[in-house]
Scaffold this motif. Structure first.
Motif, short mmCIF file in Angstrom:
data_model
loop_
_atom_site.label_atom_id
_atom_site.label_comp_id
_atom_site.label_asym_id
_atom_site.label_seq_id
_atom_site.Cartn_x
_atom_site.Cartn_y
_atom_site.Cartn_z
N LEU A 25 -1.62 3.65 2.20
CA LEU A 25 -0.27 3.26 2.29
C LEU A 25 0.37 2.14 1.58
O LEU A 25 1.27 2.23 1.03
CB LEU A 25 0.10 3.26 3.79
N VAL A 26 -0.41 1.23 1.70
CA VAL A 26 -0.04 -0.11 0.84
C VAL A 26 -0.08 0.28 -0.73
O VAL A 26 0.76 -0.15 -1.23
CB VAL A 26 -1.09 -1.19 1.18
N THR A 27 -0.99 0.78 -1.32
CA THR A 27 -1.21 1.23 -2.44
C THR A 27 -0.05 2.23 -2.99
O THR A 27 0.41 1.93 -4.08
CB THR A 27 -2.53 1.70 -3.07
N ILE A 28 0.30 3.00 -2.26
CA ILE A 28 1.36 4.05 -2.53
C ILE A 28 2.66 3.25 -2.51
O ILE A 28 3.38 3.56 -3.27
CB ILE A 28 1.44 5.29 -1.49
N ALA A 29 2.93 2.44 -1.42
CA ALA A 29 4.07 1.80 -1.64
C ALA A 29 4.32 0.91 -2.70
O ALA A 29 5.32 0.76 -3.37
CB ALA A 29 4.25 0.91 -0.15
N GLU A 30 3.34 0.00 -3.00
CA GLU A 30 3.32 -0.68 -4.26
C GLU A 30 3.39 0.11 -5.61
O GLU A 30 4.42 -0.07 -6.33
CB GLU A 30 1.92 -1.49 -4.43
N ARG A 31 2.75 1.36 -5.65
CA ARG A 31 2.98 2.04 -6.76
C ARG A 31 4.42 2.80 -6.92
O ARG A 31 5.00 2.91 -8.06
CB ARG A 31 1.90 3.40 -6.82
N ILE A 32 4.89 3.26 -5.95
CA ILE A 32 6.26 4.04 -5.93
C ILE A 32 7.33 3.19 -5.93
O ILE A 32 8.17 3.41 -6.50
CB ILE A 32 6.21 5.11 -4.68
N TYR A 33 7.44 2.12 -5.07
CA TYR A 33 8.36 1.09 -4.91
C TYR A 33 8.27 -0.18 -5.34
O TYR A 33 9.27 -0.80 -5.36
CB TYR A 33 8.68 0.94 -3.43
N GLY A 34 7.14 -0.54 -5.86
CA GLY A 34 6.84 -1.97 -6.21
C GLY A 34 7.21 -2.95 -4.95
O GLY A 34 7.41 -3.94 -5.29
N ASP A 35 6.83 -2.35 -3.97
CA ASP A 35 7.03 -3.27 -2.81
C ASP A 35 6.15 -2.79 -1.58
O ASP A 35 6.21 -1.78 -0.94
CB ASP A 35 8.45 -3.29 -2.31
N VAL A 36 5.08 -3.83 -1.42
CA VAL A 36 4.14 -3.53 0.04
C VAL A 36 5.05 -3.33 1.25
O VAL A 36 4.52 -2.69 2.08
CB VAL A 36 2.97 -4.40 0.04
N ASN A 37 6.21 -3.89 1.29
CA ASN A 37 6.98 -3.69 2.58
C ASN A 37 7.52 -2.37 3.07
O ASN A 37 7.93 -2.25 4.09
CB ASN A 37 8.03 -4.84 2.46
N MET A 38 7.18 -1.73 2.00
CA MET A 38 7.79 -0.19 2.30
C MET A 38 6.64 0.46 3.00
O MET A 38 6.82 1.64 3.15
CB MET A 38 8.09 0.53 0.94
N THR A 39 5.56 0.09 3.22
CA THR A 39 4.34 0.79 4.01
C THR A 39 4.98 1.05 5.38
O THR A 39 4.53 2.26 5.95
CB THR A 39 3.05 -0.56 4.07
N GLY A 40 5.61 0.12 6.04
CA GLY A 40 6.07 0.50 7.37
C GLY A 40 7.22 1.64 7.48
O GLY A 40 6.78 2.75 8.00
N PRO A 41 8.15 1.70 6.57
CA PRO A 41 8.87 2.87 6.61
C PRO A 41 8.19 4.32 6.18
O PRO A 41 8.19 5.28 6.55
CB PRO A 41 10.00 2.66 5.56
N LEU A 42 7.18 4.23 5.30
CA LEU A 42 6.22 5.12 4.77
C LEU A 42 5.44 5.77 5.82
O LEU A 42 5.50 7.06 6.28
CB LEU A 42 5.38 5.01 3.66
N TYR A 43 5.07 5.00 6.62
CA TYR A 43 3.99 5.26 7.77
C TYR A 43 5.12 5.95 8.91
O TYR A 43 4.88 7.15 9.60
CB TYR A 43 3.23 4.31 8.39
N ALA A 44 6.24 5.31 9.16
CA ALA A 44 7.01 5.77 10.15
C ALA A 44 7.66 7.29 9.79
O ALA A 44 7.65 8.07 10.81
CB ALA A 44 8.28 4.63 10.30
N LEU A 45 8.00 7.56 8.72
CA LEU A 45 8.35 8.81 8.34
C LEU A 45 7.41 9.92 8.28
O LEU A 45 7.55 11.08 8.71
CB LEU A 45 9.27 8.75 7.03
N ASN A 46 6.06 9.24 8.27
CA ASN A 46 5.02 10.54 8.29
C ASN A 46 3.99 10.44 9.54
O ASN A 46 2.91 10.81 9.57
CB ASN A 46 4.20 10.28 7.14
N GLN A 47 4.55 9.77 10.49
CA GLN A 47 3.75 9.63 11.70
C GLN A 47 3.15 10.87 12.38
O GLN A 47 2.22 10.90 13.02
CB GLN A 47 4.49 8.63 12.85
N GLY A 48 4.12 11.89 12.01
CA GLY A 48 3.70 13.17 12.69
C GLY A 48 2.53 13.84 11.99
O GLY A 48 1.73 14.63 12.61
N LEU A 49 2.25 13.38 10.56
CA LEU A 49 0.99 13.66 9.97
C LEU A 49 -0.39 12.83 9.96
O LEU A 49 -1.46 13.17 9.65
CB LEU A 49 1.39 13.67 8.55
#
Length: 67
Positions: A25-49
């Motif tokens: 999730l950290v590498t995806i947040a960094e690659r897509i958003y340029g911001d590792v702080n987007m890890t939390g929202p990325l996880y929250a949105l995909n918690q069902g998966l």
């Protein structure tokens, strides 16, 4: 607790990312958003998966939150 945001939508279609070998999730947040702080929202949105934040599987499709 991260804030759950609606998915990023372009032309009415939710934006997604397909997990690649070595992704986290950290590498995806960094690659897509340029911001590792987007890890939390990325996880929250995909918690069902995801059973846990480090439970990504290659080929899995994640929905991307807006920045």
């Amino acid at each position: 607790m991260p804030v759950v945001r609606p998915p990023a939508v372009v032309d009415g279609v939710p934006q997604v990312y397909v997990v690649q070998p070595g992704d986290s999730l950290v590498t995806i947040a960094e690659r897509i958003y340029g911001d590792v702080n987007m890890t939390g929202p990325l996880y929250a949105l995909n918690q069902g998966l995801l059973v846990r934040p480090d439970g990504l599987r290659v080929g899995q499709t994640l929905v991307l939150p807006p920045k």
